[in-house]
Motif scaffolding. Structure first.
Motif, PDB file in Angstrom:
ATOM      1  N   GLY A 167       6.100  18.258 -15.896  1.00 28.17           N
ATOM      2  CA  GLY A 167       5.937  18.251 -17.353  1.00 28.17           C
ATOM      3  C   GLY A 167       4.935  19.307 -17.817  1.00 28.17           C
ATOM      4  N   ILE A 168       3.831  19.420 -17.124  1.00 30.12           N
ATOM      5  CA  ILE A 168       2.812  20.416 -17.475  1.00 30.12           C
ATOM      6  C   ILE A 168       3.360  21.819 -17.275  1.00 30.12           C
ATOM      7  N   TYR A 169       4.039  22.052 -16.168  1.00 29.19           N
ATOM      8  CA  TYR A 169       4.623  23.370 -15.897  1.00 29.19           C
ATOM      9  C   TYR A 169       5.633  23.749 -16.982  1.00 29.19           C
ATOM     10  N   THR A 170       6.463  22.811 -17.374  1.00 38.42           N
ATOM     11  CA  THR A 170       7.465  23.067 -18.407  1.00 38.42           C
ATOM     12  C   THR A 170       6.803  23.414 -19.739  1.00 38.42           C
ATOM     13  N   MET A 178       0.829  -1.192   0.000  1.00 39.95           N
ATOM     14  CA  MET A 178       0.000   0.000   0.000  1.00 39.95           C
ATOM     15  C   MET A 178       0.870   1.252   0.000  1.00 39.95           C
ATOM     16  N   ASP A 179       1.905   1.296   0.867  1.00 38.71           N
ATOM     17  CA  ASP A 179       2.783   2.461   0.933  1.00 38.71           C
ATOM     18  C   ASP A 179       3.525   2.659  -0.384  1.00 38.71           C
ATOM     19  N   ASN A 180       3.869   1.549  -1.035  1.00 34.87           N
ATOM     20  CA  ASN A 180       4.578   1.628  -2.303  1.00 34.87           C
ATOM     21  C   ASN A 180       3.694   2.253  -3.388  1.00 34.87           C
ATOM     22  N   SER A 181       2.413   1.908  -3.424  1.00 37.28           N
ATOM     23  CA  SER A 181       1.510   2.449  -4.443  1.00 37.28           C
ATOM     24  C   SER A 181       1.276   3.944  -4.227  1.00 37.28           C
ATOM     25  N   ILE A 182       1.260   4.386  -2.992  1.00 33.78           N
ATOM     26  CA  ILE A 182       1.112   5.816  -2.707  1.00 33.78           C
ATOM     27  C   ILE A 182       2.354   6.562  -3.180  1.00 33.78           C
ATOM     28  N   GLY A 183       3.500   5.981  -2.946  1.00 32.47           N
ATOM     29  CA  GLY A 183       4.748   6.584  -3.411  1.00 32.47           C
ATOM     30  C   GLY A 183       4.797   6.675  -4.930  1.00 32.47           C
ATOM     31  N   SER A 192       4.894  10.133  -7.054  1.00 30.14           N
ATOM     32  CA  SER A 192       5.943  10.321  -8.057  1.00 30.14           C
ATOM     33  C   SER A 192       5.342  10.641  -9.420  1.00 30.14           C
ATOM     34  N   PHE A 193       4.289   9.913  -9.779  1.00 27.34           N
ATOM     35  CA  PHE A 193       3.626  10.147 -11.063  1.00 27.34           C
ATOM     36  C   PHE A 193       3.094  11.570 -11.149  1.00 27.34           C
ATOM     37  N   PHE A 194       2.376  12.016 -10.118  1.00 30.46           N
ATOM     38  CA  PHE A 194       1.808  13.357 -10.136  1.00 30.46           C
ATOM     39  C   PHE A 194       2.894  14.430 -10.108  1.00 30.46           C
TER      40      PHE A 194
END
Length: 96
Positions: A18-21, A1-6, A10-12
């Motif tokens: 990427g969006i900011y750039t 569970m902790d790994n999926s939150i990480g 990371s994805f967001f």
């Protein structure tokens, strides 16, 4: 569970960067085009009426001598930066 939150965080984070750039790239391109158009207007001597591009509420504030209100309204309506809004309002005050 902790790994999926990480992984999600990371994805967001990567997506946000990427969006900011990409937005920053578009801002630079737009500013470059604005400079080119301004140079062409100056070079050709075309008369350009900024009043037609300014919202009615801003023009009313300018005509009533409310410079700060005009800047605030211009920023609120157009999303312009403070410096840009101030320049527009000052130019309109100078021409009126």
């Amino acid at each position: 569970m902790d790994n999926s939150i990480g992984v999600l965080i990371s994805f967001f984070l990567v997506a946000g960067i990427g969006i900011y750039t990409q937005l920053n790239t578009y801002r630079k391109k737009i500013r470059f085009l604005e400079v080119k158009v301004d140079a062409l207007i100056k070079l050709t001597g075309i008369e350009f009426d900024d009043n037609s591009l300014v919202p009615l509420e801003v023009n009313k504030a300018i005509k009533s001598g409310q410079r700060l209100k005009a800047i605030r309204l211009y920023r609120k309506i157009t999303g312009a930066a403070l410096k840009d809004a101030s320049e527009v309002v000052d130019a309109l005050l100078k021409n009126s």
